[in-house]
Every structure is written in C-alpha cells, then in structure tokens.
Enzyme design. Structure first.
Site, PDB file in Angstrom:
ATOM      1  N   LYS A 199      37.655  32.763  45.483  1.00  0.00           N
ATOM      2  CA  LYS A 199      38.406  33.902  44.643  1.00  0.00           C
ATOM      3  C   LYS A 199      38.375  33.155  43.467  1.00  0.00           C
ATOM      4  CE  LYS A 199      42.808  35.956  43.966  1.00  0.00           C
ATOM      5  NZ  LYS A 199      44.188  36.459  44.681  1.00  0.00           N
ATOM      6  N   LYS A 252      35.627  37.281  45.532  1.00  0.00           N
ATOM      7  CA  LYS A 252      36.286  38.122  44.844  1.00  0.00           C
ATOM      8  C   LYS A 252      36.336  37.493  43.248  1.00  0.00           C
ATOM      9  CE  LYS A 252      41.090  39.664  44.447  1.00  0.00           C
ATOM     10  NZ  LYS A 252      42.402  39.268  44.393  1.00  0.00           N
TER      11      LYS A 252
END
Ligand code: PBG
Length: 326
Positions: A199, A252
C-alpha cells in the site's frame, strides 16, 4: 511475406470474443460500503458520486442493492460515533462496523470483509497508537509494536460479529502475524486475511479521507505507507505478509501501480487483489461530468486493465455500475 501474418483477422466480430485473453465478471468485484454511526439517514459523498455514508439501520438495504447487481462481496468501512486518542471505538463490541456486520451477516448472504485500521477512529487520524513525541517531532508518528495488539483486537471483534475476511490496511510491520495469532487464539481459524500488502503513500486517497473522515490531523503517512518510487520493495513487503499467513495479497492503488500488480502476480502464487481507489474513481467521474470521457466505457476499461495486469479480485467503487452492465 510478413503480410501472411494479419492480426486483424482475429479482430472481426465473430472471433474477437473467442480469442479474448481477459474477462471481467461481477464475481471479481468487491464493493466498498461506508457505515456511519453519526448519520440518521443515507448521506451522499460529494467527491464520490453515487456513494453514500449509510446508518447501521440501512446497511442491510445497501448491501442488498449491491447484491442485486451480481456483486457478492462488500468491504465495510466505519465512521464511529466518537473518536479518541487511542481509537477505542474500533474494537468495541457495539462499534459501528461490528453492529453493521452482525446485521448484514444475519440477514443477507453477502461475503463480508472488514477494513482493519485505526485512522477513522483516532482523533489524530493516524493508523495506530502515536509515539510519545509524535506531535512535536516530525520524524516519528505511529508506534508500530504498540499498535499490533490493537489491530488484533479489532480483527477479533469483527470476526466475533461474523466477518468472513479481515483486511488490515495500516501498513504496520508484523500486522498479519499479530492478527492471525489473535484470530486463531479466539477460535477464528476460518476467518481469512486479505492484507493491504503493498500500500503506497498516495495522493489518490483524497476523496476516501473525506468520506471516512480519516485524514491525519498532522503530518502524513509516509512513515508507514510505501514510497511511490519503489517497486522492488513491494516484493519484500508482500513476502513478509505471505510468511505471516496472509491469504490474499492486495496492491493499492491500482491503475497507477499496475506494474506492481503484475509483479506480485508473477512472483507469488496467492490470489492478488487490487484496490481501484477513491481518487481513481473521482477522476473518471469528474472528467465524465465535463463531457471529456465516457463514464462507463472508461470505468470498464480501467477494471479490465487491472485484471489484465494480473489482479484476481478488484475492490472498486464502480462495482455496481459495471456489474450491471456485464
Ligand atoms: C485506511 C484506508 C484508506 C483507504 C482504505 N483504507 C485511507 C488511507 O490509507 O489514507 C483508501 C481507500 C480509497 O482511497 O479508496 N487506512
């Protein structure tokens, strides 16, 4: 002689779909839902057209709308009734996500995933317990190891409410192991973990932070989320989560990070998820509103590209719209 090779032969209508390499189906998609303990009725989220914060009393109705489109999985985010320094409402038995999860799992067949993080629950908006000098010293923010037990508490409280899968998004070192140990210790061996494994500290989360009211009150998340400049580091991050017992590996954001999605797909055998985040959604909507892009076609191509890059599942605010079209 190279004219013997005519790729256009396979682009005619009858054969096009026979030679397609990638397809997108409603069962690949996970729809985010914002449950708000402070709302009395459904409130539109301005920067995410078509999305709302819904009160717990309307959570079942909201999930049923999603399931009617063919999307069977949801990921829940909570806006608590109150925030404090340690984010204690995040693991409360009567917390907003816990209450919504109980209702949704009792009344629908949806597969319920819960986001496990502290940023929506702490006054300071960081994803964990702060270090003592965090407010005065810009070099420090969240205390990693102090946060781990809290993340395990949150995951266990979600599992107790009936969550099928938990998704830790805080980028703390050791979070998957802490959560796995916590869950197993309470008899929740069957609950899976989808780790936000790679992420990034991204500018594309802007609309989400408005929606979930989780922007950091000071500093930013660069001490725990990944540097957008790094690609090899993603493999090291993902490897750690695999060893700690992650069942699904998430990358992400999605579109600006398709190189990472494809790298994780190549290097690991686990299912790969990609999060097509709020900014990716808002951007397409804004351009469509101006008449510069066609909304559905652009959304569909975005999701297809994320699959083509190697994602098995996609978390996306377009889930309902695209599932309806498929
Ligand atoms: C919470 C969390 C965030 C998102 C998902 N979980 C925000 C953040 O890390 O700041 C972003 C999702 C989106 O932008 O759609 N840690």
């Amino acid at each position: 002689m190279d004219m013997n090779r005519r790729p256009r032969r396979l682009r005619t209508d009858g054969v096009r779909s026979l030679v397609r390499e990638t397809d997108l189906t409603a069962s690949d998609l996970i729809a985010p839902v914002f449950v708000d303990a402070t709302a009395e009725r459904r409130q539109p989220i301005e920067s995410m057209p078509g999305h709302e914060r819904v009160p717990v009393s309307d959570a079942v109705e909201r999930v049923e709308e999603i399931r009617e489109t063919g999307v069977e999985a949801v990921i829940l985010f909570g806006i608590p009734d109150s925030k404090d320094d340690r984010g204690t409402r995040a693991w409360a038995e009567d917390g907003v996500v816990q209450r919504a999860t109980r209702k949704i799992t009792a009344e629908t067949d949806a597969y319920v995933i819960t986001d496990v993080c502290l940023c929506e629950y702490t006054e300071h908006g960081h994803c964990g317990v702060l270090e003592d000098e965090a407010r005065s010293n810009p070099r420090v923010t969240v205390d990693n190891d102090e946060t781990l037990d809290r993340l395990a508490d949150i995951a266990v409280s979600h599992a107790r409410a009936g969550a099928d899968m938990v998704a830790p998004s805080g980028m703390m070192d050791g979070m998957v192991a802490a959560i796995r140990t916590g869950l197993d210790g309470e008899g929740f061996e069957h609950v899976s973990i989808m780790s936000y494994a790679a992420k990034y500290e991204s500018a594309f989360y802007g609309p989400f932070r408005d929606a979930a009211d989780g922007a950091p009150a000071f500093s930013d998340r660069r001490h725990y989320q990944m540097d957008p400049a790094n690609v090899r580091e993603a493999s090291r991050e993902v490897e750690l989560d695999v060893r700690q017992g992650a069942d699904v590996l998430m990358v992400k954001p999605a579109l600006p990070y398709l190189d990472i999605v494809s790298q994780v797909r190549r290097e690991f055998d686990h299912p790969v998820a990609a999060y097509n985040v709020s900014g990716e959604y808002a951007m397409v909507h804004a351009a469509a509103e101006k008449g510069w892009l066609e909304l559905e076609a652009t959304a569909y191509e975005s999701l297809l590209s994320i699959k083509r890059a190697g994602a098995d599942l996609i978390l996306t605010y377009f889930a309902e719209d695209i599932a309806n079209r498929l």
